[in-house]
Design an enzyme around this catalytic site. Structure first.
Site, PDB file in Angstrom:
ATOM      1  N   GLU A 248       0.812  -1.215   0.000  1.00 56.60           N
ATOM      2  CA  GLU A 248       0.000   0.000   0.000  1.00 56.60           C
ATOM      3  C   GLU A 248       0.851   1.275   0.000  1.00 56.60           C
ATOM      4  O   GLU A 248       1.839   1.384   0.711  1.00 56.60           O
ATOM      5  CB  GLU A 248      -0.882   0.021   1.252  1.00 56.60           C
ATOM      6  N   CYS A 260       6.534   8.755  -6.235  1.00 59.39           N
ATOM      7  CA  CYS A 260       6.899   7.344  -6.396  1.00 59.39           C
ATOM      8  C   CYS A 260       6.116   6.734  -7.559  1.00 59.39           C
ATOM      9  O   CYS A 260       5.281   7.393  -8.167  1.00 59.39           O
ATOM     10  CB  CYS A 260       6.622   6.578  -5.104  1.00 59.39           C
ATOM     11  N   CYS A 262       4.150   3.974  -7.377  1.00 58.56           N
ATOM     12  CA  CYS A 262       3.214   2.950  -6.881  1.00 58.56           C
ATOM     13  C   CYS A 262       1.950   2.815  -7.729  1.00 58.56           C
ATOM     14  O   CYS A 262       1.622   1.727  -8.180  1.00 58.56           O
ATOM     15  CB  CYS A 262       2.898   3.210  -5.417  1.00 58.56           C
ATOM     16  N   ASP A 331      13.797  -0.484   5.484  1.00 65.90           N
ATOM     17  CA  ASP A 331      12.576  -1.140   5.052  1.00 65.90           C
ATOM     18  C   ASP A 331      12.128  -2.076   6.170  1.00 65.90           C
ATOM     19  O   ASP A 331      12.936  -2.794   6.726  1.00 65.90           O
ATOM     20  CB  ASP A 331      12.905  -1.958   3.786  1.00 65.90           C
ATOM     21  N   ARG A 333       9.227  -4.122   5.803  1.00 65.48           N
ATOM     22  CA  ARG A 333       8.079  -4.853   5.265  1.00 65.48           C
ATOM     23  C   ARG A 333       8.119  -6.354   5.493  1.00 65.48           C
ATOM     24  O   ARG A 333       7.132  -7.027   5.453  1.00 65.48           O
ATOM     25  CB  ARG A 333       7.933  -4.572   3.762  1.00 65.48           C
ATOM     26  N   SER A 355       7.173  -6.976 -10.449  1.00 68.23           N
ATOM     27  CA  SER A 355       7.871  -6.406  -9.299  1.00 68.23           C
ATOM     28  C   SER A 355       9.339  -6.320  -9.652  1.00 68.23           C
ATOM     29  O   SER A 355       9.888  -7.222 -10.283  1.00 68.23           O
ATOM     30  CB  SER A 355       7.696  -7.280  -8.060  1.00 68.23           C
TER      31      SER A 355
HETATM   32 ZN   LIG Z   1       4.496   5.052  -3.326  1.00 66.15          ZN
END
Ligand SMILES: [Zn+2]
Length: 419
Positions: A248, A260, A262, A331, A333, A355
């Site tokens: 997200e 970014c 995304c 990071d 995640r 990805s």
């Molecule tokens: Zn983003």
């Protein structure tokens, strides 16, 4: 003066203990092939003695439920009527469900438990679904553009004449099997439990007092999966599968913020997922609530400012360093648990993985899923201000078919300043 009744209501049990295990509490054997031997996760609050897990349902919304109860608008005794709530498609069981190391961060048997654990329901157990499946139509401007440009064509099935995309969507709550989580992180289970307890401000004492309870429903965000085509085809390695695993990013995904890639990458993944389904394949988009590399949006915005105000301006050469300065880690995640969602659907082969992240790729391949092609975001979809992130990631080893900038060239990739 309060009556005995009031005192009883106000009496708070801080934590249960292993030596006070109630006979109503069902045994859980994670990974057992027979659902009745495996046992349901019972984390509802209506009968505390029947609970066999720590924490409760609805992830981060647990706290909102408490507010509704506190305000008198919601009865804590409510039990859901599950009639007609079942999945419109069949999902599993798959061999991955029977391997206690393959799936450790969600409960596959939490999908339609009223079917798997009918006998327990009849005995009065309050078992709640932690997974739900439904159907929807998507209306997405980028997909409409792709149809107008001739890249996609309505077929009346996957893409309707009015340009809607028909999909199946799956909501998945976090259900953590702590021994499996610890194993994957390569730490002792006891150490993991202690750190989870202290870092949540002592929110879940049973992480410490109930080592016999192996499952925890953490108060974190859920995962949503969008499936294009027939969901049953996901487990067939001979059917072409296009997949985007997306974390997200509210600013870009919803609001179109341009720092970014995304949203553009997500939309590219959706377009390709729909296209693959139209060719007789299947597409899947898995959307994880791990905002700002799971560091949260406040940290993320602080990092943006630190990047843009540093000497020399926002630069690809210092992109990761600025995150670490503010957040303490690049990071958070932990992609180690991300593939669990793919194993829920019995996926063993991904033909096209959308990805560029090496962490995601390594986690997927390391979990036993074959990846044929890796698809990077096309250059024309990258917003100008997002080049800092993109070049920094490529320089750090993210997958790309294009050139990787180094040294002075990397320093020259600059973003907008704060004005
Ligand atoms: Zn983003």
């Amino acid at each position: 003066m309060s009556t005995n009744h009031d005192v009883r209501k106000e009496h708070v049990v801080l934590a249960t203990h292993s030596n006070l295990r109630y006979p109503e509490s069902l045994t859980l054997d994670w990974g057992n092939k027979d659902p009745m031997k495996r046992g349901p996760v019972v984390a509802s609050q209506t009968n505390p003695k029947a609970r066999n897990a720590i924490g409760t349902h609805s992830g981060s919304y647990t706290v909102y439920r408490a507010l509704s109860i506190a305000s008198g608008k919601f009865s804590p005794a409510h039990r859901p009527d599950l009639h007609n709530t079942h999945s419109p498609v069949k999902i599993g069981p798959f061999p991955s469900w029977f391997d206690e190391t393959k799936i450790v961060s969600l409960d596959p048997w939490g999908l339609d438990p009223q079917n798997h654990f009918k006998g327990h329901f009849e005995k009065g157990y309050d078992i709640r679904p932690s997974i739900a499946v439904t159907q929807a139509h998507l209306q997405i401007p980028e997909i409409h553009d792709a149809i107008r440009a001739g890249r996609l064509k309505p077929d009346g099935k996957i893409i309707k004449e009015n340009m809607d995309i028909k999909i199946t969507k799956v909501a998945i709550e976090p259900v953590w099997f702590l021994p499996g989580m610890a194993k994957r992180l390569n730490v002792e289970e006891g150490v993991l439990r202690r750190i989870l307890f202290t870092e949540s401000g002592g929110m879940y004492p049973e992480l410490i007092t109930r080592p016999d309870l192996k499952v925890w429903l953490p108060p974190i965000g859920s995962t949503t999966v969008y499936i294009f085509g027939n969901p049953e085809d996901l487990s067939n390695p001979n059917i072409e599968l296009s997949c985007r695993v997306h974390d997200e990013c509210n600013g870009s995904d919803v609001f179109g913020s341009d720092i970014c890639t995304c949203r553009p990458y997500l939309m590219y993944g959706i377009e390709h997922a729909a296209e693959t389904a139209q060719k007789g394949g299947v597409g899947i988009i898995a959307y994880y609530r791990k905002e700002g590399r799971a560091l949260g949006e406040v940290t993320k915005f602080l990092v943006y400012n630190a990047r843009k105000r540093q000497e020399g301006g926002d630069s690809a050469a210092t992109y990761f360093k600025r995150t670490e300065c503010v957040a303490g880690v690049e990071d958070a995640r932990f992609q180690e648990f991300m593939p669990d969602v793919l194993h829920l659907f019995g996926i063993t082969k991904i033909h096209n993985l959308h990805s560029m992240s090496n962490m995601k790729y390594n986690a997927i391949v390391g979990s036993g899923i074959e990846v044929v092609n890796r698809i990077s975001i096309p250059a024309e979809l990258i917003p100008a201000d997002a080049n800092v992130e993109m070049e920094a990631k490529k320089a750090a080893g993210y997958f790309t078919e294009g050139e990787v900038k180094k040294g002075e060239d990397l320093q020259k990739v600059k973003g907008r300043e704060i004005t």
